[in-house]
Write an enzyme that holds these catalytic residues in place. Structure first.
Site, PDB file in Angstrom:
ATOM      1  N   ASN A   9       0.870  -1.181   0.000  1.00 39.72           N
ATOM      2  CA  ASN A   9       0.000   0.000   0.000  1.00 39.72           C
ATOM      3  C   ASN A   9       0.905   1.229   0.000  1.00 39.72           C
ATOM      4  OD1 ASN A   9      -1.804   2.044   0.487  1.00 39.72           O
ATOM      5  ND2 ASN A   9      -2.320   1.397   2.583  1.00 39.72           N
ATOM      6  N   TRP A  10       1.022   1.852  -1.160  1.00 41.22           N
ATOM      7  CA  TRP A  10       1.959   2.980  -1.302  1.00 41.22           C
ATOM      8  C   TRP A  10       1.388   4.270  -0.718  1.00 41.22           C
ATOM      9  CZ3 TRP A  10       4.079   2.226  -7.038  1.00 41.22           C
ATOM     10  CH2 TRP A  10       4.758   1.004  -7.089  1.00 41.22           C
ATOM     11  N   LYS A  11       0.126   4.267  -0.375  1.00 40.63           N
ATOM     12  CA  LYS A  11      -0.542   5.447   0.209  1.00 40.63           C
ATOM     13  C   LYS A  11      -0.311   6.691  -0.677  1.00 40.63           C
ATOM     14  CE  LYS A  11       0.078   3.358   4.688  1.00 40.63           C
ATOM     15  NZ  LYS A  11      -0.010   3.511   6.123  1.00 40.63           N
ATOM     16  N   HIS A  95      -9.490   0.900   4.840  1.00 36.53           N
ATOM     17  CA  HIS A  95      -8.199   1.079   5.519  1.00 36.53           C
ATOM     18  C   HIS A  95      -8.409   2.006   6.725  1.00 36.53           C
ATOM     19  CE1 HIS A  95      -4.098   2.386   6.315  1.00 36.53           C
ATOM     20  NE2 HIS A  95      -3.720   1.266   5.731  1.00 36.53           N
ATOM     21  N   GLU A  97      -6.811   4.436   7.812  1.00 38.48           N
ATOM     22  CA  GLU A  97      -6.651   5.873   7.558  1.00 38.48           C
ATOM     23  C   GLU A  97      -7.928   6.451   6.961  1.00 38.48           C
ATOM     24  OE1 GLU A  97      -2.943   5.432   5.465  1.00 38.48           O
ATOM     25  OE2 GLU A  97      -2.041   4.839   7.370  1.00 38.48           O
ATOM     26  N   GLU A 167      -5.308  -5.183  10.569  1.00 38.13           N
ATOM     27  CA  GLU A 167      -4.298  -4.145  10.751  1.00 38.13           C
ATOM     28  C   GLU A 167      -4.578  -3.389  12.048  1.00 38.13           C
ATOM     29  OE1 GLU A 167      -2.366  -2.992   6.788  1.00 38.13           O
ATOM     30  OE2 GLU A 167      -4.155  -1.770   7.008  1.00 38.13           O
ATOM     31  N   GLY A 173       2.435   2.106  10.669  1.00 42.30           N
ATOM     32  CA  GLY A 173       3.362   3.222  10.496  1.00 42.30           C
ATOM     33  C   GLY A 173       4.063   3.643  11.774  1.00 42.30           C
ATOM     34  N   SER A 213       3.503  -2.321  10.324  1.00 44.96           N
ATOM     35  CA  SER A 213       4.964  -2.312  10.535  1.00 44.96           C
ATOM     36  C   SER A 213       5.633  -3.639  10.180  1.00 44.96           C
ATOM     37  CB  SER A 213       5.298  -1.891  11.969  1.00 44.96           C
ATOM     38  OG  SER A 213       4.853  -0.568  12.204  1.00 44.96           O
ATOM     39  N   GLY A 235       4.874   1.241   4.749  1.00 42.10           N
ATOM     40  CA  GLY A 235       6.203   1.855   4.623  1.00 42.10           C
ATOM     41  C   GLY A 235       7.223   0.992   3.901  1.00 42.10           C
TER      42      GLY A 235
HETATM   43  C1  PEP Z   1      -0.785   0.011   6.060  1.00 42.30           C
HETATM   44  O1  PEP Z   1      -0.950   1.203   5.992  1.00 42.30           O
HETATM   45  O2  PEP Z   1      -1.596  -0.752   5.526  1.00 42.30           O
HETATM   46  C2  PEP Z   1       0.382  -0.477   6.786  1.00 42.30           C
HETATM   47  C3  PEP Z   1       0.372  -1.715   7.193  1.00 42.30           C
HETATM   48  O3  PEP Z   1       1.412   0.413   7.006  1.00 42.30           O
HETATM   49  P1  PEP Z   1       2.859   0.100   7.667  1.00 42.30           P
HETATM   50  O4  PEP Z   1       3.351  -1.177   7.051  1.00 42.30           O
HETATM   51  O5  PEP Z   1       3.699   1.276   7.305  1.00 42.30           O
HETATM   52  O6  PEP Z   1       2.625  -0.030   9.129  1.00 42.30           O
END
Ligand code: PEP
Length: 251
Positions: A9-11, A95, A97, A167, A173, A213, A235
């Protein structure tokens, strides 16, 4: 047997040139990987360019969001059919976010899930608790509400076209990853919820990714758990070696 699935997921990161370079790097490196499904989910404005960069490779294309209506006066939104047109196979829905920053509800996620499936996309439905909810012992209440709300009205056949991502919001993050035990506990509970809603065959085949993470260093332990079928990576998906390092551990 569930085939592991790792998605990046490049966001809202990268520019066109760096998105294409990342896609090309991942596509090239994925050539030698076996036994794992892979996808990248770039910002929607780069879907077409990234789609070209990964054409013919083992990497599938996914979007980060969509709107549930098929067309019409919905300024700024993209429909499921438009994502299909751009070459998407997957779409991330719900998600954290989007839930916590943009106020997306389970009801909205559910409408999007139905629209995505109707258009032939595979939704990756995200669920996860806040740190305060975990501390208050509400993890499974939150997860149950989110998953039941997101899956409302789906037939058994539709359910076979779904991916779930657990998640924990406190791990996204932050560098603070759930322990493999914490993750497995929720994954197996999620599978049980799917079994109770549908049957054991569907529960046994639905893929449940962990996200929060994930890095090459912690991937093997997480992905080695029986109910963890891959990862949704934020990330670390922005670096070719890190994303491929995680994918290697999944295969
Ligand atoms: C995500 O946003 O789906 C995610 C898992 O981010 P990160 O790996 O940066 O925690």
């Amino acid at each position: 047997m569930r085939r592991p699935f790792v998605a990046g997921n490049w966001k809202m990161n990268l520019d066109r040139a760096s998105a294409v370079a990342l896609a090309e790097g991942v596509a090239k490196g994925a050539d030698s990987l076996v036994g794992v499904d892979l996808a990248v989910c770039p910002p929607s404005c780069y879907l077409e360019a990234v789609g070209r960069a990964i054409a013919g490779s083992k990497i599938a294309l996914g979007a980060q969001n969509m709107y549930h209506q098929p067309d019409g006066a919905f300024t700024g939104e993209l429909s499921a059919a438009m994502l299909r047109d751009l070459g998407c196979t997957y779409v991330i829905l719900g998600h954290s976010e989007r839930r916590h920053i943009l106020g997306e509800t389970d009801e909205e996620v559910n409408k999007k899930v139905h629209a995505a499936l109707a258009a032939g996309l595979t939704p990756i439905i995200c669920v996860g608790e806040l740190l305060a909810q975990r501390k208050a012992g509400q993890t499974m209440t939150v997860i149950r509400r989110q998953i039941n709300g997101s899956l409302a009205g789906l037939s058994p056949r539709q359910m076979t076209g779904i991916v779930i991502a657990y998640e924990p919001v406190w791990a996204i993050g932050t560098g603070e990853v759930a322990t493999p035990q914490q993750a497995e506990e929720v994954h197996s509970a999620l599978r049980k919820i799917v079994e109770d809603r549908y049957n054991d065959s569907i529960a046994g085949s639905v893929r449940i990714q962990y996200g929060g993470s994930v890095k090459p260093e912690n991937a093997a332990e997480l992905l080695g758990r029986p109910d963890i079928d891959g990862a949704l990576v934020g990330g670390a998906s922005l670096k070719v070696e890190q994303f491929l390092g995680i994918a290697e551990k999944a295969g």
